[in-house]
Design a protein around this motif. Structure first.
Motif, PDB file in Angstrom:
ATOM      1  N   VAL A  83      -2.912  14.932 -14.088  1.00  0.00           N
ATOM      2  CA  VAL A  83      -4.003  15.872 -14.137  1.00  0.00           C
ATOM      3  C   VAL A  83      -3.704  17.314 -14.864  1.00  0.00           C
ATOM      4  N   PRO A  84      -2.684  17.678 -14.564  1.00  0.00           N
ATOM      5  CA  PRO A  84      -2.285  19.032 -15.401  1.00  0.00           C
ATOM      6  C   PRO A  84      -2.103  18.776 -16.913  1.00  0.00           C
ATOM      7  N   CYS A  85      -1.407  17.708 -17.194  1.00  0.00           N
ATOM      8  CA  CYS A  85      -1.022  17.336 -18.689  1.00  0.00           C
ATOM      9  C   CYS A  85      -2.394  17.167 -19.415  1.00  0.00           C
ATOM     10  N   ILE A  86      -3.333  16.577 -18.794  1.00  0.00           N
ATOM     11  CA  ILE A  86      -4.798  16.261 -19.498  1.00  0.00           C
ATOM     12  C   ILE A  86      -5.418  17.544 -19.563  1.00  0.00           C
ATOM     13  N   LEU A 136      10.750  17.734  -9.198  1.00  0.00           N
ATOM     14  CA  LEU A 136      11.037  18.385  -7.704  1.00  0.00           C
ATOM     15  C   LEU A 136      10.390  17.264  -6.695  1.00  0.00           C
ATOM     16  N   PHE A 137       9.203  16.936  -6.954  1.00  0.00           N
ATOM     17  CA  PHE A 137       8.523  16.135  -5.833  1.00  0.00           C
ATOM     18  C   PHE A 137       8.729  14.400  -6.037  1.00  0.00           C
ATOM     19  N   ASN A 138       9.140  14.151  -7.163  1.00  0.00           N
ATOM     20  CA  ASN A 138       9.291  12.474  -7.428  1.00  0.00           C
ATOM     21  C   ASN A 138      10.208  12.196  -6.533  1.00  0.00           C
ATOM     22  N   HIS A 156       3.132   6.022  -5.805  1.00  0.00           N
ATOM     23  CA  HIS A 156       3.058   6.065  -7.373  1.00  0.00           C
ATOM     24  C   HIS A 156       1.805   6.627  -7.563  1.00  0.00           C
ATOM     25  N   ILE A 157       0.602   6.511  -7.079  1.00  0.00           N
ATOM     26  CA  ILE A 157      -0.467   7.103  -7.212  1.00  0.00           C
ATOM     27  C   ILE A 157      -0.415   8.603  -7.281  1.00  0.00           C
ATOM     28  N   ILE A 158       0.197   9.118  -6.021  1.00  0.00           N
ATOM     29  CA  ILE A 158       0.354  10.537  -5.845  1.00  0.00           C
ATOM     30  C   ILE A 158       1.293  11.161  -7.071  1.00  0.00           C
ATOM     31  N   VAL A 159       2.343  10.532  -7.442  1.00  0.00           N
ATOM     32  CA  VAL A 159       3.141  10.710  -8.612  1.00  0.00           C
ATOM     33  C   VAL A 159       2.282  10.963  -9.747  1.00  0.00           C
ATOM     34  N   LEU A 193       0.767  -1.401   0.026  1.00  0.00           N
ATOM     35  CA  LEU A 193       0.036  -0.044   0.036  1.00  0.00           C
ATOM     36  C   LEU A 193       0.952   1.301   0.001  1.00  0.00           C
ATOM     37  N   SER A 194       2.135   1.331   0.727  1.00  0.00           N
ATOM     38  CA  SER A 194       2.847   2.252   0.924  1.00  0.00           C
ATOM     39  C   SER A 194       3.413   2.574  -0.621  1.00  0.00           C
TER      40      SER A 194
END
Length: 311
Positions: free
Chosen positions: A251-254, A280-282, A242-245, A236-237
């Motif tokens: 979402v912005p790309c779409i 940066l966040f990855n 992965h889901i956050i990334v 789950l961790s």
């Protein structure tokens, strides 16, 4: 192909034209870019120096994700930072085309690697007994090679579309980078067909990939019911990070690539989110939520400290 254009260079308006705000843009994005470089290069070095991590398919793919993040950010951020110091920022036609290519090449590579990473997690969680057989080193290398080739094909399609546009002035791009949407606004021809091709290319890649990824994570999370509490927590961790990334990037790309060639005031800030923010966040998401990477980094750090003490 309209290679002979009256326009030889474009003027980039950047995020703002206010001199004080431009200094703020310079400072904040310089910090962001340096943070991106340090974070991703640290992951690359850690994986390459750790035998345990390098032999694992998950970290083999994470290495390439960090590499594509570094290149993706480098194709945009340095010019944006330097341009913030200039009164008028210009970019030549050929440099603009190169930026379109690199932006789409490394952006698409990131998309493909995220899909491969989701497939890897699916095999690891849903078929654990066959994991080492299915995800062997040869299969992993082929998957990454396909991602590189696929990204190249996508980027060449973008370049073909960009070069098919005639530019006879004006040459002011209301953005901080060269991309097909801002260029479509400057073309002195009917761009309806090119925009349609752009949406069916970039828009489709973003949307279909996002749906595939979300669907794969639903299957993965559903299959976790049969795992032990410890196995469930660990899986789950990994999946949550992965889901956050995926959400942060897609979402912005779409939003940008699946609509007609109309520019909205928020476009620049949304583009910042996936071109500067995601790389940066990855590293933060993957390291802060991953015990194995943190342990490998501690080992690497202590090794360097010991070798420095010996000197």
């Amino acid at each position: 192909m309209h290679l002979n254009n009256n326009v030889t260079e474009f003027i980039l308006l950047g995020l703002t034209q206010d001199p004080l705000k431009k200094k703020f843009v310079f400072a904040i994005f310089l910090v962001f870019y340096l943070g991106t470089l340090v974070g991703n290069l640290l992951i690359i070095t850690t994986i390459k120096t750790s035998r345990t991590l390098e032999s694992s398919p998950m970290y083999f793919f994470l290495f390439y994700l960090s590499l594509s993040d570094t290149c993706f950010s480098t194709s945009i951020a340095p010019r944006m930072i330097v341009d913030a110091l200039l009164k008028t920022a210009t970019i030549s036609f050929s440099e603009c085309i190169i930026q379109v290519f690199s932006l789409h090449y490394f952006g698409c590579l990131e998309i493909f690697i995220l899909i491969i990473m989701a497939a890897d997690r699916y095999v690891a969680i849903c078929k654990p007994l066959h994991y080492t057989t299915i995800m062997n080193h040869r299969v992993c290398s082929i998957l990454v090679a396909v991602a590189w080739v696929g990204s190249c094909v996508h980027s060449l399609a973008q370049i073909f579309l960009a070069l098919s546009l005639p530019f006879c002035g004006p040459n002011v791009i209301d953005h901080y980078l060269c991309d097909l949407q801002p260029l479509l606004k400057l073309a002195c021809a009917d761009t309806h067909m090119v925009n349609l091709l752009l949406v069916s290319n970039s828009g489709a890649i973003c949307t279909v990939s996002f749906v595939i990824l979300m669907f794969s994570y639903v299957i993965i999370l559903h299959s976790l019911r049969n795992h032990s509490a410890e196995g469930r927590r660990k899986a789950l961790s990994t999946c949550v990070s992965h889901i956050i990334v995926v959400i942060m990037f897609f979402v912005p790309c779409i939003f940008i690539y699946t609509r007609p060639a109309t520019t909205l005031s928020m476009d620049k800030m949304i583009t910042v989110f996936y071109t500067i923010g995601t790389p940066l966040f990855n590293p933060l998401i993957y390291t802060l939520r991953n015990v194995e990477v943190k342990n490998a980094m501690k080992k690497l750090w202590s090794k360097n400290l010991i070798s420095d003490d010996k000197k």
